[in-house]
Design an enzyme around this catalytic site. Structure first.
Site, PDB file in Angstrom:
ATOM      1  N   SER A  10       0.834  -1.196   0.000  1.00  0.00           N
ATOM      2  CA  SER A  10       0.000   0.000   0.000  1.00  0.00           C
ATOM      3  C   SER A  10       0.875   1.257   0.000  1.00  0.00           C
ATOM      4  CB  SER A  10      -0.951  -0.039   1.195  1.00  0.00           C
ATOM      5  OG  SER A  10      -2.008   0.873   1.034  1.00  0.00           O
ATOM      6  N   ASP A  12      -9.368  -6.259  -4.326  1.00  0.00           N
ATOM      7  CA  ASP A  12      -8.919  -5.055  -3.613  1.00  0.00           C
ATOM      8  C   ASP A  12      -9.907  -3.913  -3.848  1.00  0.00           C
ATOM      9  OD1 ASP A  12      -7.582  -2.903  -2.487  1.00  0.00           O
ATOM     10  OD2 ASP A  12      -5.618  -3.534  -3.233  1.00  0.00           O
ATOM     11  N   HIS A  68      -7.373  -5.989  -0.093  1.00  0.00           N
ATOM     12  CA  HIS A  68      -6.193  -5.131   0.031  1.00  0.00           C
ATOM     13  C   HIS A  68      -5.204  -5.633   1.087  1.00  0.00           C
ATOM     14  CE1 HIS A  68      -3.984  -1.405  -0.532  1.00  0.00           C
ATOM     15  NE2 HIS A  68      -4.016  -1.172   0.778  1.00  0.00           N
TER      16      HIS A  68
END
Length: 336
Positions: free
Chosen positions: A149, A279, A307
Site C-alpha cells: 500500500s 482489492d 487489500h
C-alpha cells in the site's frame, strides 16, 4: 496432611484464577492494552526482537529476527498507512526461521520519530528509510525490499532511487499509480469531496461503525471480530488520528500520489507484484500498469483476497516472496 493438601489445592486454584480474572478484566475495560500484549506475545513466539536505531536525533523502531549474510538476502518489510511493523506478523510466521527479516515502523508511526509533514510525503519517507538502512548496516549487501500500500509506493520509489541497494523488490497492492479503474475507496473519497466531508476519511475511523466499514473495505473475507476487539482496535487508533490525517494529506498530494507512476520505469531490480483481485482500496488494474512499465515483472494476482494481503493470505504471500527471492539467487549463480 489433609489440611496441607487442601491449602495446596486452594493456592493452585488462586494462581490459575488470577490470570483468568486479569484477562477478563483487560478484555472488558482495556481491550486496546490486551491487543498490544497479544502482539508482544506473538512477536516473542516468532523470535522477533524490538530494537531502535538512530540517525542523528531521529529514532527508528523496528523488529528483527536472524542475522544478515545467510543463504538468502535480508528482507526489509514496509507497512501501509496507519499500520505498524506488527502488520507483518502473520507473514513472518510463515517465513523460514533462519531468514533475516526486518520490519520497521514507517516515519511517525508507532515507535519511529514523529516530526513534521516533509517526512510524511513519499519522497520524505524514502529519505528516512534510506537513513534507516544505513543506520543498521543493511546497505552492506543487497537486500530484498517488500512494501505494501503506502509502503509499496515508498518501496517502489526507493527501488528507483537506490537500485544498488537491492537484489529484488516486491510491491504488494502498492499506492502511487494512475489506476485504469477507480476502486470503491477512491469513489468514496470523491463523494466526500463533493459533499464537503473531506475530514471523513474512510481509513481514519472515529467510531465502531466507521471501523467496521474500514475493515470491510480492506478485507474481502469478513473478519467477524468480537465487539470488544473492535473497541480495542479503535482505542489504539484514535489517539493517532490527527497524525494519520496529516500523513494522509501528504500522501494524496500530486507529488506523492503518483510517485510510483512517475518513477516505475527506473526500477531495474527484479520486480514482483502481488495483488488481491478483490482489492477495494487500490484497484487491481494497477498491476497491469506496472507490468507495462516493467515487462519483466512477475505479477501474482490472488483469488478471494482484498487489500490486506498480509492478513488474508499470509502463508501464500510468504511463499511467493521467498520463492521469488530464491529464484533471483539461482539466476545470479547461473550468470556468475
Amino acid at each position: 496432611m489433609e489440611l496441607d493438601v487442601g491449602k495446596t489445592i486452594m493456592l493452585a486454584g488462586g494462581v490459575l484464577v488470577a490470570p483468568i480474572l486479569a484477562f477478563i478484566t483487560s478484555f472488558m475495560f482495556w481491550p486496546g492494552a490486551l491487543l498490544k500484549a497479544y502482539n508482544w506475545y506473538i512477536r516473542r513466539s516468532l523470535g522477533l526482537v524490538i530494537r531502535y536505531s538512530y540517525s542523528g536525533s531521529y529514532r527508528f523502531c523496528y523488529s528483527s529476527r536472524g542475522t544478515p549474510g545467510g543463504p538468502t538476502p535480508s528482507l526489509l518489510l514496509l507497512h501501509g498507512f496507519s499500520a505498524s511493523k506488527d502488520m507483518w506478523l502473520p507473514v513472518v510466521r510463515h517465513l523460514p526461521r533462519n531468514q533475516h527479516v526486518v520490519c520497521v515502523d514507517m516515519p511517525g508511526h508507532e515507535g519511529t520519530s514523529r516530526t513534521d509533514a516533509k517526512d510524511y510525503s513519499i519522497q520524505g519517507q524514502v529519505a528516512r528509510i534510506h537513513q534507516f538502512v544505513q543506520s543498521i548496516g543493511l546497505d552492506k549487501r543487497p537486500f530484498h525490499l517488500v512494501g505494501t500500500s503506502m509502503g509499496g509506493n515508498v518501496a517502489g520509489l526507493f527501488a528507483a532511487t537506490y537500485p544498488s541497494y537491492l537484489c529484488s523488490v516486491t510491491l504488494v497492492c502498492p499506492a502511487g499509480l494512475v489506476y485504469p479503474k477507480d476502486s470503491e475507496f477512491v469513489k468514496r473519497l470523491r463523494e466526500l469531496e463533493k459533499t464537503k466531508e473531506e475530514d471523513a476519511i474512510p481509513l481514519i475511523p472515529t467510531n465502531i461503525q466507521q471501523l467496521d466499514y474500514m475493515l470491510r473495505l480492506c478485507c474481502h473475507n469478513p473478519l467477524n471480530l468480537h465487539r470488544q476487539i473492535m473497541r480495542g482496535l479503535l482505542d489504539n487508533r484514535i489517539p493517532n488520528n490527527d497524525f494519520y490525517k496529516e500523513v494522509f494529506m501528504e500522501i494524496v498530494k500530486d507529488k506523492s500520489r503518483e510517485a510510483l507512476q512517475e518513477n516505475m520505469h527506473l526500477i531495474t531490480s527484479p520486480l514482483q507484484v502481488i495483488w488481491g483481485k478483490e482489492d477495494r482500496v487500490l484497484d487491481v488494474s494497477g498491476a497491469a500498469v506496472l507490468q507495462t512499465a516493467v515487462p519483466s515483472a512477475r505479477v501474482e494476482l490472488l483469488d478471494s483476497c482484498g487489500h490486506s494481503v498480509s492478513l488474508e493470505r499470509p502463508r501464500k504471500a510468504a511463499k511467493l516472496i521467498m520463492d521469488f527471492v530464491s529464484e533471483q539467487g539461482d539466476d545470479a549463480k547461473k550468470h556468475s
